[in-house]
Design a protein around this motif. Structure first.
Motif, PDB file in Angstrom:
ATOM      1  N   SER A   1       0.969  -1.199   0.151  1.00 49.95           N
ATOM      2  CA  SER A   1       0.031  -0.011   0.058  1.00 49.95           C
ATOM      3  C   SER A   1       0.964   1.270   0.074  1.00 49.95           C
ATOM      4  O   SER A   1       1.919   1.170   0.123  1.00 49.95           O
TER       5      SER A   1
ATOM      6  N   ILE B   1       5.219   4.322   2.633  1.00 46.74           N
ATOM      7  CA  ILE B   1       5.731   5.420   3.682  1.00 46.74           C
ATOM      8  C   ILE B   1       6.300   4.935   4.895  1.00 46.74           C
ATOM      9  O   ILE B   1       7.450   5.488   4.993  1.00 46.74           O
TER      10      ILE B   1
ATOM     11  N   SER C   1      -1.964  17.444   0.327  1.00 50.81           N
ATOM     12  CA  SER C   1      -3.588  17.077   0.202  1.00 50.81           C
ATOM     13  C   SER C   1      -4.279  18.265   0.906  1.00 50.81           C
ATOM     14  O   SER C   1      -3.942  19.016   1.384  1.00 50.81           O
TER      15      SER C   1
ATOM     16  N   ASP D   1       5.935  12.589  -0.969  1.00 54.25           N
ATOM     17  CA  ASP D   1       4.599  11.938  -1.549  1.00 54.25           C
ATOM     18  C   ASP D   1       4.151  12.620  -2.807  1.00 54.25           C
ATOM     19  O   ASP D   1       3.549  13.624  -2.775  1.00 54.25           O
TER      20      ASP D   1
ATOM     21  N   LYS E   1      -4.111   4.762  -6.410  1.00 60.63           N
ATOM     22  CA  LYS E   1      -4.707   6.102  -6.879  1.00 60.63           C
ATOM     23  C   LYS E   1      -4.568   6.113  -8.702  1.00 60.63           C
ATOM     24  O   LYS E   1      -5.210   5.063  -9.169  1.00 60.63           O
TER      25      LYS E   1
ATOM     26  N   VAL F   1      -4.743  -1.870  -3.986  1.00 65.17           N
ATOM     27  CA  VAL F   1      -4.266  -1.112  -3.145  1.00 65.17           C
ATOM     28  C   VAL F   1      -2.855  -1.462  -3.019  1.00 65.17           C
ATOM     29  O   VAL F   1      -2.246  -2.631  -3.433  1.00 65.17           O
ATOM     30  N   GLY F   2      -1.767  -0.433  -3.376  1.00 63.68           N
ATOM     31  CA  GLY F   2      -0.498  -0.459  -3.525  1.00 63.68           C
ATOM     32  C   GLY F   2       0.488   0.516  -3.212  1.00 63.68           C
ATOM     33  O   GLY F   2      -0.140   1.761  -3.167  1.00 63.68           O
TER      34      GLY F   2
HETATM   35  N1  PLP Z   1      -0.594   9.620  -0.035  1.00 64.12           N
HETATM   36  C1  PLP Z   1      -1.787  10.211  -0.448  1.00 64.12           C
HETATM   37  C2  PLP Z   1      -1.644  11.449  -0.893  1.00 64.12           C
HETATM   38  C3  PLP Z   1      -2.936   9.622  -0.141  1.00 64.12           C
HETATM   39  O1  PLP Z   1      -4.163  10.277  -0.624  1.00 64.12           O
HETATM   40  C4  PLP Z   1      -3.233   8.315   0.501  1.00 64.12           C
HETATM   41  C5  PLP Z   1      -4.440   7.542   0.529  1.00 64.12           C
HETATM   42  O2  PLP Z   1      -5.475   8.207   0.094  1.00 64.12           O
HETATM   43  C6  PLP Z   1      -1.994   7.704   0.643  1.00 64.12           C
HETATM   44  C7  PLP Z   1      -0.509   8.276   0.499  1.00 64.12           C
HETATM   45  C8  PLP Z   1      -2.037   6.384   1.188  1.00 64.12           C
HETATM   46  O3  PLP Z   1      -1.835   5.401   0.368  1.00 64.12           O
HETATM   47  P1  PLP Z   1      -2.894   3.746   0.432  1.00 64.12           P
HETATM   48  O4  PLP Z   1      -4.063   4.067   0.876  1.00 64.12           O
HETATM   49  O5  PLP Z   1      -2.476   3.183  -0.756  1.00 64.12           O
HETATM   50  O6  PLP Z   1      -1.708   3.154   1.614  1.00 64.12           O
END
Ligand code: PLP
Length: 388
Positions: free
Chosen positions: A82, A87, A154, A179, A204, A213-214
């Protein structure tokens, strides 16, 4: 952008004895046979390479890693189960007890929670909000070892100056981690600007169909080797070969999806900017002159995730707006084919919204692959219902 798009579209050279598939194999196995005892000894002594166990490496995952590393212009990549797997593996590999991590602006909430949790292992952190990149450096301490950020961020989609951050951090021996999920490797390549580590949630845009999911980390070979040894093999958040294959398939259409979504996004923004019931839009295209300059410097195009603030919003207006939408689905995540909406107001979190510096009427909207006229008429109707 053309050379980069070709990485998404090229047919891989996969020759077997009597066939060469256009679409790569899904090597759906946990384990791999050794040829005999001598082979087993040589592979373990690293005298010969062979796949042994999928947590340590798998051909389908490796094909995806190679493509993502090329797209991000990095030396190497490592897939994870994921985005959060990527991260956490990166941060837990690169930080140690006694270190200090700076988190800049409104990064994804779970990333902030993760870094805050590290206080129990003796890693302190400071979450800061800056309007100018230079302000970050006021918060650097002697033990600062990582600057963690998103650009655009975000919720508010604020950009930072990547070259300023990388130059400052390299001089001080601080790791920089971005990110880059919003931009995808097609719209921004932070490694080229000196950032050390790039992370994507492949759940995404890269997957692109809301079915996996990755995550992935891309960096220098040296850093990826460290992250593999500890963050992947020992922490163990391994992506399944099936999900890697779906991400490879997602990559094929990433350039055309992004183009289509960017056109629709522009039309939706044009509509929202003219509507008096919209207080403001958060997106690099709408965040003011200074932000525009950074967008021009670093972005080759625009992601279709944005923040929209409803004017004079109250819980009833938010509810009516969301429930009246027919073509935006109320759901978490983004980056798939379908348009989505989510409100930062979740019914009982007014204090948290204030603490995060957000507004009650703030929505996160994701523009998918639907027709722009359909989405705009849906938004207009929902605004009419909300403010009746
Ligand atoms: N980074 C951002 C900007 C996200 O919007 C998200 C999830 O919504 C993530 C990381 C986490 O990713 P994951 O849901 O694949 O663990």
């Amino acid at each position: 952008m053309k050379d980069i798009e070709n990485v998404c579209l090229e047919v891989d050279e996969l020759d077997f004895d009597n066939y060469s598939p256009i679409s790569p194999d899904i090597v759906l196995t946990s384990s791999f046979k050794f040829k005999n005892f001598d082979h087993y000894v040589k592979v373990n002594a690293k005298e010969e390479f062979a796949y042994t166990y999928t947590r340590d490496g798998n051909p389908t995952l490796n094909l995806l890693e190679t493509k993502l590393a090329r797209l991000e212009k990095g030396e190497a990549a490592q897939m994870f189960a994921s985005g959060m797997g990527a991260i956490s593996a990166s941060i837990l590999t690169l930080a140690k007890a006694g270190d200090h991590i700076i988190i800049v602006n409104t990064v994804y909430g779970s990333s902030v929670k993760l870094i805050k949790q590290l206080s129990k292992f003796g890693i302190e952190s400071t979450k800061i909000d800056v309007s100018d990149t230079l302000e970050i450096f006021d918060y650097v301490k002697n033990n600062t070892s990582i600057i963690y950020f998103e650009s655009p961020s975000s919720q508010k989609f604020e950009m930072l100056d990547l070259e300023l951050i990388s130059k400052f951090s390299k001089d001080k021996g601080i790791f920089t981690i971005i990110d880059n999920t919003w931009s995808t490797p097609l719209l921004q390549n932070p490694l080229v600007h000196g950032i050390d580590v790039v992370i994507h949630s492949c759940s995404k845009y890269i997957g692109g169909h809301s079915d996996i999911v990755g995550g992935v980390v891309i960096s220098s070979k040296k850093i990826i080797d460290e992250i593999v040894e500890f963050g992947q093999v020992l922490l163990g958040a391994t992506m399944s070969p099936m999900n890697a294959w779906l991400a490879l398939r997602g990559l094929r259409t990433l350039p055309v999806r992004l183009k289509s979504q960017q056109e629709t996004l522009q039309q939706v923004i044009n509509f929202l900017q003219e509507d008096p019931r919209i207080e403001r839009i958060y997106h690099p295209l709408c965040n003011g002159e200074q932000q525009n300059e950074l967008a021009h410097k670093y972005l080759k195009g625009y992601g279709s995730l944005l923040g929209v603030v409803l004017k004079d919003a109250n819980p009833e207006i938010i509810k009516r707006f969301i429930d009246s939408l027919e073509h935006f689905t109320l759901a978490y995540s983004w980056g798939g084919f379908e348009s989505l909406v989510m409100s930062v107001y979740k019914g009982n979190n007014i204090n948290e919204i204030k603490e995060r510096g957000l507004s009650l009427g703030q929505l996160r909207m994701y523009i998918g692959l639907e027709d722009s006229e359909l989405l705009i008429s849906d938004l207009k109707n929902a605004l009419d219902q909300a403010y009746q």
